[in-house]
Design a protein around this motif. Structure first.
Motif, PDB file in Angstrom:
ATOM      1  N   ARG A 109      55.367  -9.669  29.228  1.00 55.69           N
ATOM      2  CA  ARG A 109      56.162  -8.883  28.297  1.00 55.69           C
ATOM      3  C   ARG A 109      56.945  -9.892  27.340  1.00 55.69           C
ATOM      4  NH1 ARG A 109      60.173  -6.127  30.958  1.00 55.69           N
ATOM      5  NH2 ARG A 109      60.340  -4.772  29.044  1.00 55.69           N
ATOM      6  N   ASN A 110      56.888 -11.335  27.557  1.00 58.45           N
ATOM      7  CA  ASN A 110      57.932 -12.106  26.922  1.00 58.45           C
ATOM      8  C   ASN A 110      57.144 -13.173  26.166  1.00 58.45           C
ATOM      9  OD1 ASN A 110      60.968 -11.172  27.711  1.00 58.45           O
ATOM     10  ND2 ASN A 110      59.641 -11.055  29.616  1.00 58.45           N
ATOM     11  N   ASP A 111      57.065 -12.980  24.805  1.00 53.53           N
ATOM     12  CA  ASP A 111      56.281 -14.179  24.245  1.00 53.53           C
ATOM     13  C   ASP A 111      56.622 -15.249  24.223  1.00 53.53           C
ATOM     14  OD1 ASP A 111      54.241 -11.883  23.424  1.00 53.53           O
ATOM     15  OD2 ASP A 111      55.562 -11.360  21.907  1.00 53.53           O
ATOM     16  N   GLY A 112      55.897 -16.348  24.469  1.00 49.85           N
ATOM     17  CA  GLY A 112      56.402 -17.684  24.151  1.00 49.85           C
ATOM     18  C   GLY A 112      57.017 -18.396  25.339  1.00 49.85           C
ATOM     19  N   VAL A 131      61.085 -21.329  29.937  1.00 48.38           N
ATOM     20  CA  VAL A 131      60.290 -20.895  31.204  1.00 48.38           C
ATOM     21  C   VAL A 131      61.020 -20.068  31.912  1.00 48.38           C
ATOM     22  CG1 VAL A 131      59.080 -23.292  30.947  1.00 48.38           C
ATOM     23  CG2 VAL A 131      61.157 -23.047  32.783  1.00 48.38           C
ATOM     24  N   ALA A 132      60.175 -19.551  32.809  1.00 50.25           N
ATOM     25  CA  ALA A 132      60.706 -18.134  33.651  1.00 50.25           C
ATOM     26  C   ALA A 132      60.747 -18.556  34.844  1.00 50.25           C
ATOM     27  CB  ALA A 132      60.324 -16.765  33.252  1.00 50.25           C
ATOM     28  N   ASN A 190      61.444  -9.705  25.676  1.00 57.17           N
ATOM     29  CA  ASN A 190      61.809 -10.704  24.509  1.00 57.17           C
ATOM     30  C   ASN A 190      63.062 -11.010  23.986  1.00 57.17           C
ATOM     31  OD1 ASN A 190      58.835 -11.443  23.736  1.00 57.17           O
ATOM     32  ND2 ASN A 190      58.647  -9.622  22.725  1.00 57.17           N
ATOM     33  N   PHE A 191      64.000 -10.688  25.120  1.00 52.80           N
ATOM     34  CA  PHE A 191      65.439 -10.577  24.919  1.00 52.80           C
ATOM     35  C   PHE A 191      65.771 -12.093  24.349  1.00 52.80           C
ATOM     36  CE2 PHE A 191      69.799 -11.112  26.222  1.00 52.80           C
ATOM     37  CZ  PHE A 191      70.337  -9.810  25.227  1.00 52.80           C
ATOM     38  N   LEU A 251      63.516 -13.759  34.218  1.00 50.91           N
ATOM     39  CA  LEU A 251      63.078 -12.808  33.305  1.00 50.91           C
ATOM     40  C   LEU A 251      63.862 -11.759  32.939  1.00 50.91           C
ATOM     41  CD1 LEU A 251      59.683 -12.852  35.416  1.00 50.91           C
ATOM     42  CD2 LEU A 251      59.584 -13.499  32.864  1.00 50.91           C
ATOM     43  N   PRO A 252      64.200 -11.392  31.548  1.00 53.99           N
ATOM     44  CA  PRO A 252      65.096 -10.538  31.187  1.00 53.99           C
ATOM     45  C   PRO A 252      64.797  -9.159  31.257  1.00 53.99           C
ATOM     46  CG  PRO A 252      63.853 -11.387  29.208  1.00 53.99           C
ATOM     47  CD  PRO A 252      63.419 -11.909  30.468  1.00 53.99           C
TER      48      PRO A 252
END
Length: 299
Positions: free
Chosen positions: A253-256, A236-237, A221-222, A216-217
């Motif tokens: 916090r990360n779309d898609g 995937v994360a 959304n990075f 996870l960045p």
């Protein structure tokens, strides 16, 4: 599900991928977390039998279905095993869950701030066996510890080389260049990683796709450019050492991007639990991870 249906299911991302792929080095730790002490087993065969029963119990659970879980990553011994007489990949498919196989054989010592994958002997034969069992794709992990451009370039190159071999067998590779969340320079290193992946994606043949499993960045959304890239089926994360609550908070916090969690999924499960309590605990974890993956919300 056939290959095309599995691909569509992963692309839609209505759920998350369960990582049930602890291997030799991480199995004792997973068993301890499950409430089984080291002195409860003697030798690898007994150890793997215990972890297989844990995984079988998860797969049997009425909470573990394709309604919220789109895929599951298996250790090779799990793939070769069965759940109540049904080969594990087919037991997953019957529940609407797409099976993947962990293919890496561990990590080399750190060089230039990264740990490359060890060689994977017999990979072609393994891929053929996996495909015959109904496995859709693979997962291969290496680790980044520092923002070293040459190290990150080497790790991405190796990941894409293995992916090319997987694609040649008509299977879907999940590339996992994990960035350690303990690294102090992760923000800068993730920028290098993103650019290296984008550059390598240009070499993926037209009509082919890969998947990416990333930490996870630091910045929300990075990895949007990777999420939206036509040669990426899904990003995937991994939970990467975060607690479930922390991982879900970062994920939403990360779309898609959907989860591919292991420890964050299994936390709280114990061998001594009654089936009712086990299923309820698993269901709570599945619900939380699904919300963060697909609804981008927390309880």
């Amino acid at each position: 599900m056939n290959q095309e249906e599995m691909s569509a299911r992963i692309a839609a991302g209505h759920g998350f991928i369960a990582a049930l792929d602890q291997s030799g080095g991480s199995t004792p730790k997973a068993l301890r977390a499950y409430g089984i002490a080291d002195d409860a087993w003697n030798g690898d065969e007994e150890m793997f039998a215990l972890i297989h029963e844990m995984r079988s119990r998860i797969i049997r659970s009425p909470e573990f279905t394709g309604a919220k879980i789109v895929g599951a990553i298996l250790f090779e011994k799990t793939m070769n095993g069965s759940v109540d007489g049904t080969p594990v990949p087919q037991a997953l498919i019957a529940k609407g869950v797409v099976p993947f196989l962990k293919i890496d054989r561990g990590l080399e010592d750190e060089v230039d701030g990264v740990q490359l994958m060890k060689a994977i002997p017999g990979l072609d034969e393994l891929l053929e066996r996996a495909k015959a069992l109904g496995v859709f794709g693979t997962k291969e992990r290496s680790v980044i510890h520092a923002a070293n451009p040459s190290g990150i370039a080497a790790i991405v190159q190796q990941q894409f080389e293995v992916a090319e071999q997987v694609l040649s067998h008509g299977m879907m590779p999940i590339l996992e260049p994990e960035y350690s969340i303990k690294a102090s320079d992760r923000g800068g290193g993730e920028a290098i990683l993103r650019e290296e992946i984008l550059r390598r994606l240009e070499g993926v043949p037209t009509g082919e796709q890969v998947m990416l499993k990333l930490s996870l960045p630091v910045t929300a959304n990075f990895y949007r450019a990777l999420v939206e890239h036509p040669k990426v089926l899904k990003v995937v994360a991994l939970s990467g050492g975060y607690s479930r609550d922390e991982a879900c908070a970062e994920l939403q916090r990360n779309d898609g991007v959907i989860a591919s969690f292991s420890r964050a999924l299994l936390d709280g499960l114990e061998a001594s639990m009654s089936d009712t309590r086990f299923d309820a605990t698993l269901g709570e974890a599945i619900d939380a991870i699904d919300r963060a993956s697909t609804l981008k919300s927390l309880p």
